[in-house]
Write a protein that holds these residues in place. Structure first.
Motif, short mmCIF file in Angstrom:
data_model
loop_
_atom_site.label_atom_id
_atom_site.label_comp_id
_atom_site.label_asym_id
_atom_site.label_seq_id
_atom_site.Cartn_x
_atom_site.Cartn_y
_atom_site.Cartn_z
N ASP A 8 1.12 -1.36 0.35
CA ASP A 8 -0.20 0.27 0.23
C ASP A 8 1.05 0.78 0.24
N ILE A 9 0.84 1.79 -1.07
CA ILE A 9 1.15 3.51 -1.05
C ILE A 9 -0.03 4.66 -0.22
N GLY A 10 -0.98 4.31 -0.05
CA GLY A 10 -1.55 5.11 0.45
C GLY A 10 -1.67 6.63 1.30
N SER A 11 -0.64 5.53 2.42
CA SER A 11 -0.36 6.14 3.72
C SER A 11 1.76 6.92 2.73
N VAL A 12 2.24 6.86 2.65
CA VAL A 12 3.71 6.99 2.27
C VAL A 12 3.04 9.38 2.60
N ASP A 13 4.40 9.75 3.28
CA ASP A 13 3.91 10.81 3.22
C ASP A 13 3.51 11.73 1.30
N GLU A 14 2.45 12.55 1.96
CA GLU A 14 2.66 13.44 0.48
C GLU A 14 3.45 14.67 -0.35
N ARG A 15 4.69 14.63 0.53
CA ARG A 15 5.49 15.34 0.17
C ARG A 15 7.00 14.93 -0.96
N VAL A 16 6.58 13.15 -0.90
CA VAL A 16 7.53 12.29 -1.75
C VAL A 16 7.20 11.49 -2.61
N ALA A 17 8.01 11.96 -3.29
CA ALA A 17 7.21 11.67 -5.31
C ALA A 17 7.70 10.17 -5.73
N ARG A 18 6.65 9.04 -5.82
CA ARG A 18 6.83 7.28 -5.44
C ARG A 18 7.28 6.95 -7.24
N VAL A 19 7.89 6.84 -7.23
CA VAL A 19 7.87 5.61 -8.42
C VAL A 19 7.80 3.88 -8.05
N MET A 20 6.61 3.88 -8.66
CA MET A 20 5.77 2.79 -8.49
C MET A 20 5.86 1.77 -10.18
N ASP A 21 6.42 0.70 -9.77
CA ASP A 21 6.48 -0.36 -10.43
C ASP A 21 5.12 -1.27 -10.80
N LEU A 22 5.03 -1.61 -12.29
CA LEU A 22 3.80 -2.18 -12.00
C LEU A 22 4.60 -3.42 -12.97
N LYS A 23 4.69 -4.46 -12.10
CA LYS A 23 4.94 -5.30 -12.26
C LYS A 23 4.53 -6.35 -13.74
N MET A 45 -3.21 -3.31 -7.80
CA MET A 45 -3.66 -2.62 -8.25
C MET A 45 -4.62 -0.95 -8.11
N SER A 46 -5.14 -1.67 -6.60
CA SER A 46 -5.53 -0.19 -5.87
C SER A 46 -4.90 0.84 -5.97
N ASN A 47 -3.60 0.64 -6.06
CA ASN A 47 -2.32 1.99 -5.41
C ASN A 47 -2.51 2.84 -6.79
N ILE A 48 -2.76 2.90 -7.85
CA ILE A 48 -3.50 3.43 -8.57
C ILE A 48 -4.10 4.63 -8.62
N ASP A 49 -5.21 4.09 -7.45
CA ASP A 49 -5.91 5.48 -6.65
C ASP A 49 -5.16 6.37 -6.27
N PHE A 50 -4.26 5.70 -6.00
CA PHE A 50 -3.54 7.29 -4.99
C PHE A 50 -2.03 7.59 -5.59
N LEU A 51 -2.02 7.96 -7.39
CA LEU A 51 -0.61 7.97 -8.01
C LEU A 51 -1.42 9.89 -7.74
N ARG A 52 -0.44 10.25 -8.02
CA ARG A 52 -0.51 11.63 -8.47
C ARG A 52 -0.03 12.54 -9.16
N ALA A 53 0.69 13.58 -9.39
CA ALA A 53 0.92 13.93 -10.75
C ALA A 53 2.22 13.97 -10.61
N ASP A 54 2.74 14.65 -8.94
CA ASP A 54 4.28 14.62 -9.03
C ASP A 54 4.93 12.81 -8.86
N ASP A 55 4.16 11.86 -9.01
CA ASP A 55 4.91 10.32 -9.22
C ASP A 55 5.18 9.78 -10.43
N GLN A 56 5.15 8.98 -10.69
CA GLN A 56 6.00 8.53 -11.96
C GLN A 56 5.59 6.26 -11.99
N VAL A 57 4.75 6.04 -12.76
CA VAL A 57 4.73 4.57 -12.63
C VAL A 57 5.60 4.04 -13.89
#
Length: 213
Positions: A104-119, A131-143
């Motif tokens: 779960d990435i939903g509780s990661v500090d919002e100041r952190v830029a998350r680079v998330m793999d989709l395997k 796949m529910s993590n996709i709902d938490f993605l923001r513009a500063d993140d990357q997949v």
């Protein structure tokens, strides 16, 4: 006292993502529940040494750079990773997190830029995608999709359309080293007008597979 098990802390250039090329301190946490076929850091699966948050912050600050990347293994497998991310942000660093997306990435500090793999299927760990993590993605993140073959490529394109990921954040297609020809992947992306960025691993172009680079 909060402690984390750390495989290594080192200074290098960020080799991937939006901040590629910037001097970056990497904090590599030990442990990972996945065993991807193309993993390039199996030495981080076990071992490591325990550090307090204060010890980590002191060592990171000693490098005197702005960017910090918390990586693994899978960093979020250690619950105290969240405390580390918050502490680094509080100290004024520009912080990114490299995560498999299996946790779960939903509780990661919002100041952190998350680079998330989709395997991808070629990883052998596609079933671990959360796949529910996709709902938490923001513009500063990357997949990121690591592509090993045509089947991986087509699967990745399907996920972009199905979940409208490019509407949420930037997407990276990365050829798996020694398994996917980068030029072939580039040709596919151009032919299909894929709204993703081709990513080559800068650190490997510069230093190969040397640990700690």
């Amino acid at each position: 006292m909060s402690q984390l098990r750390i495989t290594e802390i080192f200074l290098s250039l960020q080799g991937e993502g939006r901040c590629a090329g910037y001097p970056t301190v990497f904090v590599r946490l030990t442990g990972c529940p996945l065993r991807c076929h193309y993993c390039d850091t199996p030495y981080a699966f076990s071992g490591g040494e325990k550090y307090t948050l204060e010890e980590i912050l002191q060592q990171v600050a000693g490098y005197d750079v702005e960017h910090v990347c918390v990586t693994g293994g899978e960093p979020l497998v250690q619950p105290e990773c969240h405390s580390l991310l918050r502490a680094l942000c509080d100290a004024g660093f520009r912080v990114s997190l490299e995560t498999s997306g299996a946790l779960d990435i939903g509780s990661v500090d919002e100041r952190v830029a998350r680079v998330m793999d989709l395997k991808t299927p070629g990883s052998g760990e596609m079933q671990r995608n959360r796949m529910s993590n996709i709902d938490f993605l923001r513009a500063d993140d990357q997949v990121k999709f690591v592509i090993t073959d045509r089947a991986d490529y087509e699967w990745s394109c399907e996920q972009l359309k199905r979940f409208r990921i490019t509407d949420r954040c930037e997407v990276l297609f990365s050829p798996a080293q020694d398994r996917m020809n980068p030029t072939q992947l580039a040709d596919w992306m151009i032919e299909d007008r894929v709204q993703a960025r081709l990513q080559l691993q800068l650190h490997k172009l510069l230093w190969g597979d040397l640990p700690g680079r």
